[in-house]
Design an enzyme around this catalytic site. Structure first.
Site: not given
Ligand code: FPP
Length: 253
Positions: A47, A30, A141
């Site tokens: 962004h 965020d 991962l």
């Protein structure tokens, strides 16, 4: 590389123990828009900066030994944003995958998508399928990208599937246990979240992983997502390691 992270021991730098690493970390990325606005830039630049940070954090999470990282890229509610921002985000996700999937693959990262993927453009669906396919056998991962994801939407879809199975006689109501429900969710392999990180001083979960966050530890920072670094991730993990998780039980003597 793991060793390097653990060795950094100056007073200000967070030290983490190699025991008790959160297995599944989730992040609500965020503050991209606010970060950009404060710099007099369009939200889209925020962004873009956020996407660059994500690449660093994926590698940082892998170095720490986190097994799964789930990030909120686009929610089922984000369609309400102006058309221009929605289409920018969609092309940014596409560009991100086109530019970074090989890099992730070289780093042994497995990419998975969670959310209502069929609601995305055909082109994006194809790139998503290719990314998942290319990295499917990687053992490092697991990066779970939540795109067109909503926690309520996920639960509704799982309920519909279960009702259909009950109607067709392949599922009995007694078979519906907590672990069965977990397996019906997009996150079936990595369900329970250990640590949820939310930057940018908002203290809510915004329809993210509603079922999976049941016993997660929450960590907040006032930094905006584009300011987030590997060091911030270490700080969050260090804070997590100081928590006492009781899962509704009592502290062990
Ligand atoms: C929330 O910040 C962020 C988003 C809705 C999009 C997150 C997207 C990225 C980080 C781009 C890369 C994503 C992927 C999956 C490759 P906000 O726009 O709500 O910021 P604000 O609260 O300051 O307005």
């Amino acid at each position: 590389m793991l060793k390097t992270l653990f060795k950094r021991s100056s007073a200000e730098k967070p030290i983490i123990e190699d025991q008790n690493i959160p297995r599944h970390v989730a992040i609500i990325m965020d503050g991209n828009g606010r970060w950009a606005k404060r710099r007099g830039m369009p939200r889209s630049m925020g962004h873009r900066a956020g996407a660059d940070v994500l690449k660093q954090i994926v590698i940082g999470a892998d170095e720490i030994g986190i097994k799964a990282l789930t990030v909120y890229g686009f929610s089922t509610e984000n369609w309400k944003r102006p058309e221009q921002e929605v289409s920018f985000l969609m092309s940014l996700i596409k560009e991100y995958l086109q530019n970074n999937v090989s890099y992730m693959h070289e780093h042994n990262v497995r990419i998975r998508f969670i959310g209502h993927i069929h609601g995305l453009s055909e082109e994006l669906q194809e790139i998503i399928a290719e990314s998942e396919e290319l990295t499917a056998n990687n053992t490092g991962l697991t990066l779970q990208l939540a795109i067109n994801y909503g926690g309520r939407d996920e639960i509704v879809r799982a309920m519909r599937k279960m009702v259909e199975s009950v109607k067709s006689g392949t599922l009995q109501s007694d078979d519906i246990t907590e672990s069965y429900v977990s397996e019906q969710l997009f996150t079936k392999e990595f369900s329970d979240v250990d640590l949820l990180i939310r930057p940018s001083s908002d203290y809510r979960i915004s329809n993210f992983l509603l079922w999976q966050l049941a016993y997660a530890e929450f960590w907040f920072t006032s930094l905006h997502w584009p300011e987030f670094t590997k060091e911030t991730l270490l700080e969050a993990v260090a804070a997590y390691q100081k928590r006492e998780r009781r899962f509704g039980g009592l502290q062990e003597e």
